[in-house]
Scaffold this motif. Structure first.
Motif, PDB file in Angstrom:
ATOM      1  N   UNK A  15       5.702 -14.925   0.926  1.00 53.68           N
ATOM      2  CA  UNK A  15       4.968 -13.455   0.856  1.00 53.68           C
ATOM      3  C   UNK A  15       5.458 -12.898  -0.538  1.00 53.68           C
ATOM      4  N   UNK A  16       4.518 -12.506  -1.293  1.00 53.54           N
ATOM      5  CA  UNK A  16       4.838 -11.626  -2.560  1.00 53.54           C
ATOM      6  C   UNK A  16       5.221 -10.081  -2.061  1.00 53.54           C
ATOM      7  N   UNK A  17       6.113  -9.822  -1.718  1.00 54.08           N
ATOM      8  CA  UNK A  17       6.147  -8.306  -1.040  1.00 54.08           C
ATOM      9  C   UNK A  17       6.144  -7.438  -2.187  1.00 54.08           C
ATOM     10  N   UNK A  18       6.557  -7.769  -3.231  1.00 54.82           N
ATOM     11  CA  UNK A  18       6.289  -6.523  -4.386  1.00 54.82           C
ATOM     12  C   UNK A  18       4.908  -6.260  -4.378  1.00 54.82           C
ATOM     13  N   UNK A  19       4.131  -7.398  -4.534  1.00 55.54           N
ATOM     14  CA  UNK A  19       2.553  -7.189  -4.862  1.00 55.54           C
ATOM     15  C   UNK A  19       2.033  -6.424  -3.429  1.00 55.54           C
ATOM     16  N   UNK A  20       2.387  -7.128  -2.517  1.00 54.66           N
ATOM     17  CA  UNK A  20       1.947  -6.374  -1.317  1.00 54.66           C
ATOM     18  C   UNK A  20       2.271  -4.882  -0.917  1.00 54.66           C
ATOM     19  N   UNK A  21       3.097  -4.618  -1.417  1.00 53.53           N
ATOM     20  CA  UNK A  21       3.990  -3.268  -1.347  1.00 53.53           C
ATOM     21  C   UNK A  21       2.845  -2.283  -2.241  1.00 53.53           C
ATOM     22  N   UNK A  22       2.606  -2.577  -3.423  1.00 54.29           N
ATOM     23  CA  UNK A  22       1.668  -1.926  -4.319  1.00 54.29           C
ATOM     24  C   UNK A  22       0.293  -1.743  -3.659  1.00 54.29           C
ATOM     25  N   UNK A  23      -0.209  -2.959  -3.071  1.00 47.90           N
ATOM     26  CA  UNK A  23      -1.488  -2.888  -2.605  1.00 47.90           C
ATOM     27  C   UNK A  23      -1.505  -1.937  -1.300  1.00 47.90           C
ATOM     28  N   UNK A  24      -0.486  -1.821  -0.540  1.00 46.56           N
ATOM     29  CA  UNK A  24      -0.514  -1.105   0.733  1.00 46.56           C
ATOM     30  C   UNK A  24      -0.128   0.253   0.430  1.00 46.56           C
ATOM     31  N   UNK A  25       0.726   0.672  -0.758  1.00 52.28           N
ATOM     32  CA  UNK A  25       0.680   1.880  -1.069  1.00 52.28           C
ATOM     33  C   UNK A  25      -0.573   2.428  -1.722  1.00 52.28           C
ATOM     34  N   UNK A  26      -1.385   1.674  -2.335  1.00 48.91           N
ATOM     35  CA  UNK A  26      -2.657   2.332  -2.733  1.00 48.91           C
ATOM     36  C   UNK A  26      -3.584   2.645  -1.589  1.00 48.91           C
ATOM     37  N   UNK A  27      -3.458   1.911  -0.596  1.00 48.07           N
ATOM     38  CA  UNK A  27      -4.125   1.951   0.757  1.00 48.07           C
ATOM     39  C   UNK A  27      -3.792   3.026   1.291  1.00 48.07           C
ATOM     40  N   UNK A  28      -2.487   3.142   1.515  1.00 44.59           N
ATOM     41  CA  UNK A  28      -2.063   4.393   2.249  1.00 44.59           C
ATOM     42  C   UNK A  28      -2.495   5.695   1.624  1.00 44.59           C
ATOM     43  N   UNK A  29      -2.467   5.514   0.271  1.00 43.36           N
ATOM     44  CA  UNK A  29      -2.863   6.890  -0.419  1.00 43.36           C
ATOM     45  C   UNK A  29      -4.333   7.550  -0.017  1.00 43.36           C
ATOM     46  N   UNK A  30      -5.260   6.426  -0.189  1.00 41.22           N
ATOM     47  CA  UNK A  30      -6.670   6.612   0.233  1.00 41.22           C
ATOM     48  C   UNK A  30      -6.618   7.113   1.870  1.00 41.22           C
ATOM     49  N   UNK A  31      -5.899   6.363   2.542  1.00 46.93           N
ATOM     50  CA  UNK A  31      -5.913   6.861   4.001  1.00 46.93           C
ATOM     51  C   UNK A  31      -5.393   8.195   4.265  1.00 46.93           C
ATOM     52  N   UNK A  32      -4.383   8.724   3.470  1.00 45.95           N
ATOM     53  CA  UNK A  32      -4.007  10.051   3.929  1.00 45.95           C
ATOM     54  C   UNK A  32      -4.806  10.883   3.546  1.00 45.95           C
ATOM     55  N   UNK A  33      -5.209  10.568   2.357  1.00 45.65           N
ATOM     56  CA  UNK A  33      -6.427  11.773   1.884  1.00 45.65           C
ATOM     57  C   UNK A  33      -7.694  11.795   2.714  1.00 45.65           C
ATOM     58  N   UNK A  34      -7.940  10.599   3.063  1.00 49.42           N
ATOM     59  CA  UNK A  34      -9.069  10.791   4.344  1.00 49.42           C
ATOM     60  C   UNK A  34      -8.874  11.372   5.437  1.00 49.42           C
ATOM     61  N   UNK A  35      -7.695  11.146   5.860  1.00 44.36           N
ATOM     62  CA  UNK A  35      -7.170  11.835   7.139  1.00 44.36           C
ATOM     63  C   UNK A  35      -6.982  13.522   6.941  1.00 44.36           C
ATOM     64  N   UNK A  36      -6.455  13.892   5.761  1.00 45.02           N
ATOM     65  CA  UNK A  36      -6.453  15.216   5.441  1.00 45.02           C
ATOM     66  C   UNK A  36      -7.898  16.042   5.201  1.00 45.02           C
ATOM     67  N   UNK A  37      -8.821  15.246   4.900  1.00 48.51           N
ATOM     68  CA  UNK A  37     -10.347  15.753   4.442  1.00 48.51           C
ATOM     69  C   UNK A  37     -11.282  15.577   5.660  1.00 48.51           C
ATOM     70  N   UNK A  38     -10.860  15.112   6.731  1.00 52.60           N
ATOM     71  CA  UNK A  38     -11.666  14.902   7.956  1.00 52.60           C
ATOM     72  C   UNK A  38     -11.758  16.625   8.640  1.00 52.60           C
ATOM     73  N   UNK A  39     -12.743  16.778   9.619  1.00 52.52           N
ATOM     74  CA  UNK A  39     -12.754  17.982  10.008  1.00 52.52           C
ATOM     75  C   UNK A  39     -11.447  18.322  11.024  1.00 52.52           C
ATOM     76  N   UNK A  40     -11.509  17.830  12.321  1.00 57.85           N
ATOM     77  CA  UNK A  40     -10.353  18.017  13.015  1.00 57.85           C
ATOM     78  C   UNK A  40      -9.250  17.506  12.755  1.00 57.85           C
TER      79      UNK A  40
END
Length: 629
Positions: free
Chosen positions: A509-534
């Protein structure tokens, strides 16, 4: 002194009359004209709210019949700007126009502080110009054409155009005449969408009413109460006067659209800080007439009623109201005139108690928003003798309980209750006693039918996607899977795809590459969770579930340093999450126009009693902070 005075045309500005005097007098110098008109040569030529009118009266030709009141009312924009001023303010503005204190006029009206600006050029209507040249041999400046926000001519309902004459000229003492040369169309033909045109025409008609009718000046509180009463009727305010800002602004923007509000110099870009909120909240602040007219058109108040008729809060509209007793011959007919209005303790909503002569008494929580609401009831307080007589008649006909309840418009429990109260012998009681205790054929049949339906849906899903696993089928229809898993698990296991063996490919597994991908996905996920109603608590597990890699984050986060650093800064403790829920609850309650009571905040935020004591200080701070705003 003037040796003659041009007869003012209909809706002509005093400015325009004086411009025509200048041309006809033969004066070469504007200063000579000023001396004729005012006796001095230092008066500024003002288009809308001129002053020094007493000097004009002193210099009019002998035998004239004009008065200062007549010129101000019929040939200046005073009736428009003064309409929404208190009596004292309006009187002082008129005094300043008659006298020599013209410099205070704009401050008294509030125009200096207003974000609604004057037109840059005099405006004209091409059809008016053609008709005037044909009938009068000259053009003139119309009052109504010069008011900001007037986009169409009220006479012809066509767009107005800018002339070549600036409202604030290069020579501040000069009166510029309307001429065919200065009133040419030099811009592309203007067309507005039908939706905008209708609103603009209505807007212009309201302004025409203000210019041509003497309205009685009211206090600022009068207008606020008129608006608030109508907001209550429309459901944009509670009965205790708290405005539901979010709903109001959303509907207001939908009604006008951003483009029209921008044209009217009344844009709303900030939901918390805007002219509409200020107008409805503050009692001591004047607002531009344009904004009053925009609000009354949205609220559906006529300009005449606004000044002459006190708007009454009628959450259930006008009487008579319909009787909702299915047993009465006048069922659904408007025969009720007796209605008692009360207010709910918790909901702060109006409650109407409607009493019919047939004895039927029902309650309805308001307000009514449409005609269909008149035929709804929240609760029946009394059924009355007519309803009870019908119940007796139906039981004698040996109808089933459900049919009896249907014809009486009540639930079976209520029907049984009243049958017992009236000591009626009923067919359905005898029948129920014959049914074997603990068994209900109807219930058994419905359960089997329900089970067979879910089985059929699962088999169809399996047939439609033969290559998918049990888990994948579950994701396609979680509702069916969940019911079968809880109620028919053995059958589900026998009729599900067999577990596939997974080949174990040995790869690095290329963990460095995977780390970068998951980091970007986590950014989006957190922003989505903060912008929902409840609010949703931000944890490693919740983020992992959102992006579909929860096991990976829980087991191998140490191999993802960048992602780990980001998540450690974003994840919340239970208390942090509870405080964020309190903040959300306060904002939601305020936007909905509800009181910021501590019990209401905790209930809205979903905070359990065992945590409330610990969070009491934070909740009080939030309430105090909102009250100070």
């Amino acid at each position: 002194m003037m040796t003659f005075f041009p007869v003012p045309y209909k809706d002509e500005l005093l400015y325009s009359v004086l411009a025509r005097y200048h041309v006809r007098s033969g004066n070469v110098s504007i200063k000579a004209t000023q001396k004729d008109i005012y006796g001095i040569d230092s008066i500024t030529a003002i288009m809308d709210l001129p002053s020094h009118i007493f000097r004009i009266m002193e210099n009019l030709p002998v035998g004239h019949r004009y008065t200062s009141e007549y010129l101000i009312t019929n040939h200046t924009l005073y009736p428009f700007y003064a309409a929404f001023l208190p009596v004292g303010h309006a009187a002082k503005v008129k005094e300043s126009m008659i006298g020599d204190t013209g410099g205070s006029i704009y401050n008294r009206i509030g125009l200096m502080a207003s974000s609604v600006k004057f037109n840059q050029y005099f405006k004209f209507c091409p059809k008016c110009a053609n008709e005037e040249m044909y009938n009068l041999g000259e053009l003139y400046w119309h009052r109504i054409h010069q008011i900001p926000g007037v986009l169409v001519c009220p006479e012809h309902n066509i767009p107005l155009y800018d002339s070549q004459v600036p409202v604030r000229g290069y020579n501040k003492h000069e009166y510029r005449l309307a001429t065919p040369e200065t009133c040419k169309i030099n811009t592309p033909e203007m067309n507005y969408a039908d939706k905008i045109t209708d609103k603009v025409i209505n807007f212009t008609e309201d302004i025409e009413f203000l210019l041509n009718n003497s309205v009685a000046n009211k206090s600022l509180n009068w207008f606020k109460e008129q608006y608030l009463t109508r907001l209550k009727e429309l459901g944009f305010a509670t009965v205790n006067g708290r405005i539901k800002q979010k709903e109001l602004l959303r509907s207001f923007l939908d009604f006008y659209g951003h483009r029209l509000l921008e044209i009217m110099q009344s844009s709303i870009d900030n939901y918390n800080n805007n002219w509409l909120n200020d107008m409805l909240r503050r009692n001591n602040r004047t607002s531009h007439p344009i904004r009053h007219l925009l609000l009354i058109q949205f609220l559906g108040i006529s300009i005449s009623d606004l000044f002459n008729k006190k708007v009454e809060y009628k959450p259930f509209r006008e009487k008579p109201w319909p009787c909702l007793n299915p047993a009465a011959s006048h069922y659904l007919k408007p025969v009720i005139t007796d209605m008692e209005l009360k207010y709910g303790v918790d909901s702060k909503s109006p409650i109407g108690i409607f009493r019919c002569n047939c004895g039927f008494v029902y309650l309805r929580t308001g307000p009514d928003h449409n005609d269909e609401d008149r035929y709804k009831k929240t609760k029946v307080r009394e059924y009355g003798p007519v309803w009870e007589a019908k119940l007796k008649q139906l039981t004698e006909q040996r109808l089933s309980l459900r049919e009896t309840a249907r014809q009486l418009g009540a639930d079976p429990v209520t029907v049984k209750k009243y049958a017992k109260k009236l000591d009626l012998k009923t067919y359905w009681i005898k029948r129920s006693e014959k049914v074997e205790k603990g068994k209900s054929p109807i219930k058994q049949d419905s359960t089997v039918e329900k089970r067979d339906g879910y089985r059929g849906e699962w088999l169809n899903l399996k047939k439609q996607y033969p290559s998918k696993s049990k888990t994948e089928l579950r994701q396609l229809n979680n509702r069916v899977f969940t019911w079968l898993y809880r109620n028919d698990r053995d059958w589900l296991n026998r009729n599900s795809p067999k577990l596939k063996s997974i080949a174990n490919d040995n790869y690095r597994v290329d963990w460095e590459r995977r780390d970068e991908e998951i980091y970007n996905n986590a950014l989006v996920a957190v922003n989505d969770m903060l912008s929902v109603g409840k609010p949703i608590r931000i944890t490693i597990s919740s983020i992992g579930s959102r992006i579909g890699i929860r096991p990976l984050l829980e087991k191998h986060l140490d191999k993802l340093p960048k992602t780990k650093w980001y998540l450690e800064g974003k994840t919340e403790s239970i208390k942090d999450f509870q405080i964020r829920r309190l903040q959300w609850a306060v904002k939601e309650l305020q936007d909905d126009g509800k009181d910021l009571s501590l019990w209401r905040i905790f209930r809205k935020a979903g905070i359990r009693e065992n945590f409330q004591k610990e969070l009491m200080e934070e909740a009080i701070k939030l309430v105090i902070g909102q009250n100070d705003m």
